[in-house]
Scaffold this motif. Structure first.
Motif, short mmCIF file in Angstrom:
data_model
loop_
_atom_site.label_atom_id
_atom_site.label_comp_id
_atom_site.label_asym_id
_atom_site.label_seq_id
_atom_site.Cartn_x
_atom_site.Cartn_y
_atom_site.Cartn_z
N UNK A 759 52.62 13.21 33.33
CA UNK A 759 51.46 12.79 32.53
C UNK A 759 51.93 12.47 31.11
N UNK A 760 51.47 11.34 30.57
CA UNK A 760 51.73 10.98 29.18
C UNK A 760 50.45 10.42 28.59
N UNK A 767 48.23 8.34 31.26
CA UNK A 767 48.88 7.75 32.44
C UNK A 767 49.46 8.86 33.30
N UNK A 768 49.28 8.75 34.61
CA UNK A 768 49.77 9.75 35.55
C UNK A 768 50.62 9.09 36.62
N UNK A 769 51.69 9.79 37.02
CA UNK A 769 52.53 9.38 38.14
C UNK A 769 52.47 10.48 39.20
N UNK A 770 52.82 10.12 40.42
CA UNK A 770 52.66 11.04 41.55
C UNK A 770 53.97 11.18 42.32
N UNK A 771 54.04 12.26 43.08
CA UNK A 771 55.26 12.58 43.82
C UNK A 771 55.53 11.57 44.92
N UNK A 772 54.51 10.88 45.39
CA UNK A 772 54.68 9.88 46.43
C UNK A 772 54.04 8.57 45.98
N UNK A 773 54.62 7.48 46.43
CA UNK A 773 54.06 6.18 46.08
C UNK A 773 54.60 5.67 44.76
N UNK A 778 45.70 5.30 35.27
CA UNK A 778 45.25 5.55 33.90
C UNK A 778 43.86 6.18 33.93
N UNK A 779 43.69 7.29 33.16
CA UNK A 779 42.41 8.00 33.09
C UNK A 779 41.96 8.09 31.63
N UNK A 780 40.64 8.06 31.46
CA UNK A 780 40.05 8.19 30.13
C UNK A 780 40.07 9.65 29.71
#
Length: 1037
Positions: A759-760, A767-773, A778-780
């Motif tokens: 998360x940054x 912005x979030x990244x995930x372990x898969x994919x 992007x979240x407010x």
């Protein structure tokens, strides 16, 4: 339009209906005949009677203070837009229309259309915006929404295209106007009459430059509106989206304007070049103008005096440095109406790699194989002895002071042997002389350093001598400010780095069909170095952080070219021994240097830098009562796999463990984050341990631990968002509020197996990244709504779709850095203001990659010391004193200002003085003693006692000893502070902040993408490696 639909659909529909209802006539515009496609542009006929300008109704009663401020800002928006439309209308009706009339054919109609190209379309865009604005203003007291209107109006590609065409044509339009003024006297008279008849006396240039300034004005107004909009307000997210759209649009237009100005500058220079090879270089597609500025070249005489000074224009291209003579003269009638471009005459041109910046006192260039000469006024002047480089007069004065100190020390020894007792000749007075001279030597050394702040000294290759040995010519330029010199030194340094093979083909841009970007427009790979090289290759990199630290030993140029000052902590662990390891690198140079290794009992999983909080004056008084042991300063927290947390002091390389404890469940600590007076630790059992700092203490209270349970999966990420902390557990994110520890959870991914891995945050989004994919979301930050989803595998051809995931994330200076499991690094442009950090372009792919996953991305940033940006106040005071005071005496009873006119001279003026004015005749040499009348003994003088009645110590009259002793005030602030600075000069340096930034990536090995393996293009794929990217210095307020 697409951006407007995210959270603003109702407002967008209202805008569409309002525009359809209010616009009376729409007609597709015919082609301009300029060979460009105008599809999509429409003429809008707006009747002022049917569509009156926006006007706010009277302010109702009972409004809150924020509502009142928002109405005032809305009124400013309305007035600003109305004034802007009037200016556009004036250009079209008072300039374009008369020039196109058949009876007034002063210019060729084709040239008239070229001058005002796309101005009609710009006017149409804002006419439509004003219609919608009037509808929104009419219902303001019911809806109080304005952000969605900006999104709907300025997110269209039509607006970008129209403004881009206008801005790209602006330089050409000014050139056409200038040429027409010189060749068509009737056109010049036409412009003069229009300016004279206008009420504000504004020129055509002043009107035509307003579209370039429009969007920055909008941004400032919307920033004020956002500051006065509560978080729960319906207009909050639309305003943030509007700021995003406007900032993106303004950035694109600024970049196009910069490129257009660069092209015009190079073409202007190319027209002045007689050398065919240089002309071919300037017209090459590979050349890039990095920086150009008007500097003053200084020519010195044999004794260091200034013989000649001349303004030169210096051009720094990607591989060449050019110095040109400037002719700014132009017809005065034309210069007052439109900027007249200069004419250049190239003086010399040299390859960039053969150019060196030489600081004062550096003798490294004076080698056996080369001869260093200074560029002088007379070619017959011989070079004997040492060649003075820089301000030689200041060096001579320093040597004289050192000689005088040695003499006075001998005199002091002799004075101590006197048998008699005298008020003004004793050991106390002689020791005071020594102290005063020592202070003068320190001040002279500082003056030499400050004189160098605005002096750029370059060693450029000259013609070989008769024996064939290479000759280097030293050219000296005065820069307008210390900031200008810092910029030049930094750009010259980075331009050389950009010439390296790994940077000439460093980044691939998806927007340009796989073409590589110009090196200087992208982050530059500065170096690559191994980590844990002496350890086993089984150690894994886990985390890194930057510990800022200012080094007072760095010179002016070293501070401009080194990495962000401080230390880089790189942590990891594992392997056969299952131990942890931390390596500390010094960044106070152009290449990181390993300075310390710290072994730990367990693998390190995370690190966190905690800056010492700012204390108010009352808190500082309370802190003084606390024992000194509690005043620790900045600290670094380290989380280990065995569940322990170590706290270290952050003082250079003196790594001292201040505190160690283990969390209650003894679970591995996957992440650490501090917020306010709390330390949050994410544990492997799905809990977050929260520790509170004791009152008045710097460290946390181990016994104050509170556990917040989030789930059964490990807590891999923590992120500070204002007063709250976001914690990720599996595919859920929980927002933990401050000291109350109240929680609110939301689902970040629909698939439970996709845990949140990174998360940054920037502005109003996370912005979030995930372990898969390979998708990032992007979240407010306020509504927790999803705003954007981007699949990074589709943005480059160097990633294998379906087999890649995001392994690291970072946002720094308007770029979202994405590290992947395949070692490839991508960057995407994102806004930097308070808006939403939406990805606004296709991004770039680095052709320098790791062999394995990118384990971490960390930014290092430091601000250059303010002393580097500030001219010496001694110099300013000396100039004022010399111009307005008596050169014979110093003012003992004053504030210490008058004495400066005697001893200290500015570097520019002092070197031009005549020999008879080089030395002051009478100096007051005093350090602590303001008068000797209080000392025992009688005054030693040849005058009679009646004629030597001395004034008291508090008298403002001068006594005889005032002319024989030179007072140097003991308070250094008197010398450092000097006279009040002018706001327009030194005030700028105080407000300006110069930031140095570098990006570090950690992973296994190094490789070049798209190239066959070679010794230079790859390394051991199992070796832990750091890649270092450096960015140009940035200036902010």
């Amino acid at each position: 339009m697409k951006a407007a639909r995210n959270g603003t659909k109702d407002g967008l529909e209202k805008t569409k209906l309002a525009m359809i209802r209010k616009v009376s006539f729409l007609q597709r515009k015919d082609s301009t005949g300029e060979g460009k496609d105008d599809a999509g542009y429409m003429n809008v006929s707006v009747c002022d009677v049917k569509h009156p300008p926006p006007q706010l109704c009277p302010m109702p009663e009972g409004l809150s203070s924020q509502q009142v401020v928002r109405r005032l800002i809305l009124s400013s928006i309305v007035q600003s837009e109305s004034s802007y439309l009037d200016s556009l209308k004036r250009i079209l009706e008072e300039y374009q229309r008369p020039l196109l009339e058949s009876q007034n054919w002063i210019l060729n109609p084709k040239k008239v259309r070229q001058i005002f190209y796309r101005l009609q379309e710009v006017h149409q865009c804002h006419s439509m915006f004003q219609i919608a604005l009037a509808s929104r203003v009419a219902e303001w007291d019911h809806s109080e929404k304005i952000g969605d209107l900006f999104v709907a109006s300025f997110s269209k590609s039509m607006v970008l295209n129209v403004y881009s065409d206008y801005i790209n044509n602006f330089t050409n339009a000014m050139a056409l106007i200038k040429k027409a003024c010189m060749s068509k006297p009737a056109f010049l008279d036409f412009l003069k009459k229009k300016q004279a008849s206008s009420p504000d006396r504004i020129t055509l240039y002043g009107l035509m430059v307003k579209p370039i300034q429009r969007f920055p004005q909008f941004i400032l107004l919307l920033q004020d509106m956002l500051k006065n909009t509560p978080k729960s307000h319906a207009d909050r997210l639309p305003l943030q989206l509007a700021l995003t759209e406007l900032e993106t649009l303004a950035e694109k237009l600024n970049e196009q304007k910069r490129l257009a100005d660069q092209e015009a500058e190079i073409q202007q220079l190319a027209h002045s070049v007689g050398d065919r090879n240089l002309s071919k270089l300037l017209n090459s597609q590979q050349r890039q103008l990095i920086q150009c500025e008007l500097l003053t070249e200084i020519v010195y005489g044999e004794k260091g005096q200034i013989l000649k000074s001349k303004e030169r224009k210096i051009f720094l291209l990607n591989d060449t440095l050019i110095c040109a003579n400037v002719n700014l003269k132009g017809p005065p009638d034309i210069s007052s109406l439109v900027p007249v471009g200069p004419k250049y005459t190239v003086k010399w041109c040299t390859p960039l790699l053969q150019t060196q910046v030489v600081e004062v006192g550096q003798d490294s260039l004076q080698s056996k194989d080369s001869i260093v000469t200074a560029r002088r006024h007379s070619s017959t002047s011989s070079i004997t002895g040492k060649v003075f480089l820089g301000p030689p007069r200041l060096y001579q004065e320093l040597q004289e002071l050192q000689h005088d100190l040695a003499v006075v020390e001998e005199v002091s020894l002799l004075v101590g042997t006197l048998s008699g007792t005298y008020q003004n000749l004793n050991s106390t007075v002689s020791q005071d002389w020594c102290l005063a001279l020592q202070r003068l030597i320190r001040l002279k050394e500082e003056e030499i350093q400050n004189a160098n702040k605005c002096r750029l000294r370059l060693s450029v290759p000259g013609k070989p001598d008769k024996s064939g040995r290479p000759v280097s010519i030293m050219v000296v330029f005065n820069t307008p400010s210390p900031l200008s010199k810092i910029s030049w030194v930094n750009r010259l340094h980075l331009a050389k780095i950009a010439q390296r093979q790994e940077n000439t083909l460093g980044w691939e841009c998806a927007e340009e069909d796989g073409k590589t970007k110009a090196p200087f427009s992208c982050p530059l790979l500065t170096c690559k170095l191994p980590v844990f090289s002496c350890k086993t290759h089984t150690l894994k990199l886990e985390a890194a952080l930057h510990s800022p630290s200012q080094s007072s030993l760095l010179g002016f140029c070293a501070a401009s070219t080194c990495l962000p000052q401080g230390y880089l902590w790189v942590a990891g662990g594992g392997g056969s021994s299952n131990h942890g390891h931390v390596e500390i690198f010094s960044l106070n140079r152009a290449t990181p240097r390993l300075v310390k290794s710290v072994p730990l009992r367990a693998p390190v999983l995370c690190v966190e830098y905690v800056k010492e909080p700012y204390h108010s004056s009352s808190e500082e008084k309370e802190a003084e009562k606390v024992p000194s042991a509690a005043k620790i300063g900045n600290i670094i927290c380290v989380g280990l796999q065995d569940g322990s947390i170590h706290v270290y002091s952050s003082v250079d390389t003196a790594v001292q463990c201040l505190l160690t404890w283990t969390n209650p469940d003894s679970c591995p600590v996957f992440c650490l984050k501090h917020s306010l007076s709390f330390l949050f630790a994410g544990l492997a059992n799905g809990k977050v341990a929260v520790y509170q700092r004791k009152t008045g203490e710097r460290l946390w209270d181990v016994d104050s631990c509170r556990l917040v349970s989030l789930g059964s999966e490990p807590v891999y990420n923590l992120l500070t968002v204002e007063d709250a902390v976001w914690a990720s557990c599996a595919n859920q994110v929980t927002v933990i509020q401050g000291s109350s520890l109240l929680t609110q959870s939301f689902e970040a991914h629909s698939d439970p197996s996709c845990r949140v891995s990174h998360m940054v945050r920037s502005g109003g989004g996370v912005w979030m990244a995930f372990s898969q994919g390979s998708s990032i979301h992007l979240f407010h930050t306020e509504t927790l709504e999803p705003l954007q989803e981007v699949n990074i595998s589709t943005r480059t051809a160097h990633l294998t779709p379906g087999q890649v995931c995001v392994s690291s994330l970072l946002i720094c200076q308007g770029l979202l850095w994405v590290g992947t499991s395949q070692g490839v690094i991508l960057t995407f442009p994102v806004p930097t203001l308070e808006g939403i950090p939406k990805i606004t372009g296709k991004g770039m792919t680095s052709l320098n990659a790791h062999c394995g996953p990118v384990d971490f991305l960390v930014s290092t940033s430091s601000t250059l010391a303010s002393d580097l940006l500030r001219r010496d106040s001694i110099l300013n005071g000396s100039e004022e004193g010399r111009n307005g005071g008596d050169g014979g005496k110093g003012d003992v009873g004053g504030d210490g200002e008058g004495l400066r006119m005697e001893q200290t001279n500015s570097p520019r003026d002092s070197e031009a003085l005549s020999p008879r004015d080089e030395k002051p005749k009478r100096l007051l040499l005093q350090y602590r003693l303001h008068s000797t009348c209080q000392l025992p003994g009688k005054l030693l003088t040849a005058q009679s006692d009646q004629g030597n009645l001395r004034a008291g110590p508090d008298s403002l009259e001068h006594s005889p000893e005032d002319g024989s002793i030179y007072e140097v005030n003991e308070d250094p602030d008197v010398w450092v502070r000097g006279r009040p600075m002018e706001l327009g000069k030194e005030g700028e340096a105080k407000r300006s902040k110069v930031t140095s930034t570098a990006i570090f990536s950690g992973g296994r090995g190094y490789r070049r993408i798209g190239q066959t393996a070679s010794a230079d293009s790859c390394s051991d794929p199992s070796e832990n490696t750091l890649l270092v990217w450096q960015l140009p210095l940035t200036l902010s307020q």
